[in-house]
Motif scaffolding. Structure first.
Motif, PDB file in Angstrom:
ATOM      1  N   GLU A  74      -1.511  -6.237   7.841  1.00  0.00           N
ATOM      2  CA  GLU A  74      -1.036  -6.844   6.597  1.00  0.00           C
ATOM      3  C   GLU A  74      -0.691  -8.287   6.959  1.00  0.00           C
ATOM      4  O   GLU A  74      -0.067  -8.543   7.993  1.00  0.00           O
ATOM      5  CB  GLU A  74       0.195  -6.121   6.056  1.00  0.00           C
ATOM      6  N   THR A  98      -1.158  -2.466  10.805  1.00  0.00           N
ATOM      7  CA  THR A  98      -1.027  -1.373   9.861  1.00  0.00           C
ATOM      8  C   THR A  98      -0.551  -0.100  10.564  1.00  0.00           C
ATOM      9  O   THR A  98      -0.632   0.007  11.787  1.00  0.00           O
ATOM     10  CB  THR A  98      -2.369  -1.097   9.174  1.00  0.00           C
ATOM     11  N   TYR A 126       6.205  -3.208   4.997  1.00  0.00           N
ATOM     12  CA  TYR A 126       5.352  -4.236   4.396  1.00  0.00           C
ATOM     13  C   TYR A 126       5.899  -4.701   3.049  1.00  0.00           C
ATOM     14  O   TYR A 126       5.855  -5.899   2.733  1.00  0.00           O
ATOM     15  CB  TYR A 126       3.922  -3.710   4.244  1.00  0.00           C
TER      16      TYR A 126
END
Length: 340
Positions: free
Chosen positions: A119, A262, A269
């Motif tokens: 991310e 991830t 996140y």
């Protein structure tokens, strides 16, 4: 390394409420131990600089220590792999030019990785500058380019996969073929710039943010910025765009930021994206850094960040194919290159 610390008690409840609201249905993450950000380049370079601006913002909002760990080597791939190999619990992040992380597999530096492994949270866009030592006989880029084509002048970069290395390769490609100039690599942008400032190498093609202090001090002379617009930074004469000399030079913004592998809980996140939207994207410290160093203030997160970064990701991956440097076809990691 740098350690930035702030206690939850010092934040107050009001500082946490907006972040919870912005998390869009996810529980707000409150880490219970320090977070490590692996910067895979030496201290003082472009990635290190901007990460040290953002780290205190994150530390304050999360209420925990944020520890920056410099782990350079192999064009940033050693530290990046260390972040990928760490437990996916949200406590080990990395930072880089996003296109590097997306294309390490193409050059064979890290097998089986792609931008889908992260991310991403973008902070600034950077541009390379072609500069020479203040005592150099080359007074403009046209003169220097002729020397780069025919003479073995030395160019200091942070490696073939660094922004400086990619800039040098792009100049060679746009100039119609291989350059006679010889690249000398260092563990980061800062030592590469210092090598040019000291005369150890003749040229550097590293990023503006790594060079502005040396240009202001009169130790480097900027001859061209890899942009279609002049670079205007306070205290420095405008640096002309490379398109003044190579009109068809292809320009793509080089985005930098923090990347979280991830696999961590979703609230990690969501919370970081909330902080990025509310705190980083409005940070006067980051704005000042960008203005003073010749970067573009460009915070974004989530899909918006990926959309912004994809043009430079695609350009760098496909350029490796064009130059015969790719060991993995970009299509294997989801990047489509235009047909020849």
């Amino acid at each position: 390394m740098i350690k930035v610390s702030m206690t939850l008690a010092s934040l107050g409840v009001a500082a946490l409420i907006p972040l919870t609201a912005l998390a869009e249905g996810h529980a707000s993450w409150q880490p219970d131990r320090p977070i490590n950000i692996i910067v895979p380049w030496s201290a003082g370079g472009s990635t290190d600089q901007v990460t040290r601006v953002v780290a205190p913002i994150l530390a304050e909002a999360l209420g925990t220590d944020v520890v920056i760990v410099n782990q350079p080597g192999a064009s940033g791939s050693i530290g990046t792999k260390a972040a990928l190999d760490a437990p996916r619990d949200g406590y080990t992040w990395t930072a880089n030019a996003v296109a590097n992380n997306a294309t390490y597999a193409v050059t064979g530096l890290i097998e089986g990785t792609s931008i889908e492994d992260y991310e991403i949270y973008l902070s600034v866009a950077n541009v390379p500058v072609v500069s020479v030592n203040a005592d150099s006989p080359y007074m403009d880029f046209a003169q220097l380019l002729e020397a780069m084509k025919t003479e073995g002048v030395t160019v200091g970069t942070a490696g073939v996969n660094s922004s400086g290395g990619m800039a040098l390769a792009a100049i060679g490609e746009a100039a119609g073929g291989e350059l006679a100039a010889r690249m000398v690599t260092y563990d980061g942008g800062a030592p590469a710039v210092m090598a040019a400032a000291s005369g150890e190498v003749a040229i550097t093609t590293q990023l503006a943010v790594e060079q502005t202090e040396m240009i202001r001090a009169g130790r480097l002379r900027g001859l061209a910025v890899l942009s279609d617009q002049p670079l205007n930074v306070e205290g420095i004469d405008p640096i002309p765009p490379i398109t003044d000399f190579i009109p068809d030079f292809k320009v793509a913004a080089d985005y930098f930021g923090i990347l979280i592998p991830t696999g961590a809980p979703d609230e990690v996140y969501a919370t970081v994206e909330a902080i990025w939207t509310e705190k980083v994207a409005t940070s006067p410290e980051l704005m000042t850094y960008a203005t003073d160093r010749g970067a573009v203030f460009a915070p974004s997160a989530g899909q918006d960040a990926l959309d912004r970064a994809m043009p430079v990701i695609t350009a760098e991956a496909c350029a490796r194919v064009t130059r015969g440097e790719a060991v993995v076809d970009p299509s294997e990691i989801g990047i489509t290159c235009a047909a020849e």
